[in-house]
Design a protein around this motif. Structure first.
Motif, PDB file in Angstrom:
ATOM      1  N   CYS A  26      32.330  43.455  37.355  1.00 47.15           N
ATOM      2  CA  CYS A  26      30.963  43.571  36.818  1.00 47.15           C
ATOM      3  C   CYS A  26      30.216  44.634  37.628  1.00 47.15           C
ATOM      4  CB  CYS A  26      30.256  42.227  36.928  1.00 47.15           C
ATOM      5  SG  CYS A  26      28.506  42.322  36.547  1.00 47.15           S
ATOM      6  N   GLU A  28      27.105  44.861  38.000  1.00 45.00           N
ATOM      7  CA  GLU A  28      25.904  44.300  38.629  1.00 45.00           C
ATOM      8  C   GLU A  28      26.241  43.449  39.856  1.00 45.00           C
ATOM      9  OE1 GLU A  28      23.066  45.263  37.415  1.00 45.00           O
ATOM     10  OE2 GLU A  28      23.956  46.230  35.663  1.00 45.00           O
ATOM     11  N   CYS A  29      27.280  42.584  39.723  1.00 46.21           N
ATOM     12  CA  CYS A  29      27.537  41.634  40.819  1.00 46.21           C
ATOM     13  C   CYS A  29      28.970  41.694  41.347  1.00 46.21           C
ATOM     14  CB  CYS A  29      27.209  40.214  40.358  1.00 46.21           C
ATOM     15  SG  CYS A  29      28.371  39.566  39.143  1.00 46.21           S
ATOM     16  N   CYS A  46      28.986  39.466  31.696  1.00 53.08           N
ATOM     17  CA  CYS A  46      29.460  38.846  32.934  1.00 53.08           C
ATOM     18  C   CYS A  46      29.191  37.337  32.896  1.00 53.08           C
ATOM     19  CB  CYS A  46      28.743  39.504  34.112  1.00 53.08           C
ATOM     20  SG  CYS A  46      29.120  38.733  35.675  1.00 53.08           S
ATOM     21  N   CYS A  49      26.349  36.814  36.032  1.00 50.64           N
ATOM     22  CA  CYS A  49      24.981  37.346  35.972  1.00 50.64           C
ATOM     23  C   CYS A  49      24.543  37.752  34.564  1.00 50.64           C
ATOM     24  CB  CYS A  49      24.841  38.534  36.922  1.00 50.64           C
ATOM     25  SG  CYS A  49      25.720  39.998  36.345  1.00 50.64           S
TER      26      CYS A  49
HETATM   27 ZN   LIG Z   1      27.880  40.124  37.022  1.00 45.77          ZN
END
Ligand SMILES: [Zn+2]
Length: 219
Positions: A26, A28-29, A46, A49
């Protein structure tokens, strides 16, 4: 593309379908997740998140290529003609965007000139050229050299390209100058409006997941 090449790519797809699913991180995370087959129009997000991972949008690659080609044509028009013409007490003046940059530099506002040049000429040009450099050869069945570098250029140039800010500033200026002079919007202004829409459409259609999938199929 010839039939042999198509069959080879199909076989690669079959081998991929039979091989274990790929792992995706992912953005983002950084959570690692297995890639799954999506229905047409579906989007993978995801698990942790909810960030966007990839989507199954048939035709997105071709749409991105067409929008990028149209953006290249419109970009040339936008920079070849005057942005606006001003007519005040019989004195008529008009200039291109690059002419504006030069005037700003000549008047000692070099930092403003550099900012206008980078955000409205250089970055959109880099974004369009890098996109075409990646998408055109892939469409023709070849993997372009320095693809990762071009991919990074597209990401950076999209962040720093600010055609929409330029459009907003120009429209405010045209509205304010309308009280003291006759203002004629030039063909370039309409071309910049079209460029703003086309760059947004290209970014919306451009799918990095689909891009790398094509690269894998061709290697
Ligand atoms: Zn994520």
């Amino acid at each position: 593309m010839d039939g042999k090449r198509c069959a080879w790519i199909r076989n690669r797809g079959l081998i991929r379908a039979m091989s274990p699913p790929r792992l995706l991180a992912c953005h983002e995370c950084d959570l690692l997740q297995r890639e799954t087959l999506l229905p047409i129009g579906g989007t993978a997000r995801c698990r942790r998140c909810g960030g966007f991972l990839y989507r199954n949008a048939p035709g997105a690659f071709d749409r991105a290529l067409v929008y990028a080609l149209a953006a290249a044509v419109v970009f040339v028009i936008a920079n070849a003609f005057p942005v606006v013409g001003l007519d005040a007490q019989g004195n008529r003046t008009s200039t291109t965007l690059f002419g504006t940059v030069r005037v700003l530099h000549d008047q000692g506002m070099t930092s403003v000139a550099a900012l206008v040049f980078v955000t409205t000429i250089l970055m959109p040009a880099l974004e369009i050229v890098a996109l075409l450099y990646m998408l055109l050869p892939l469409k023709l069945g070849r993997v372009p050299r320095t693809l990762p570098a071009m991919f990074r250029i597209v990401q950076t140039a999209h962040t720093w390209g600010m055609v929409e800010v330029f459009m907003l500033g120009t429209l405010v200026s045209v509205a304010k100058l309308g009280h003291i002079a006759h203002v004629d919007p030039g063909i370039s202004l309409w071309a910049f409006a079209a460029l703003m829409v086309l760059l947004a459409a290209t970014a919306a259609a451009f799918d990095p997941h689909e891009l790398w999938r094509r690269v894998e199929a061709l290697q």
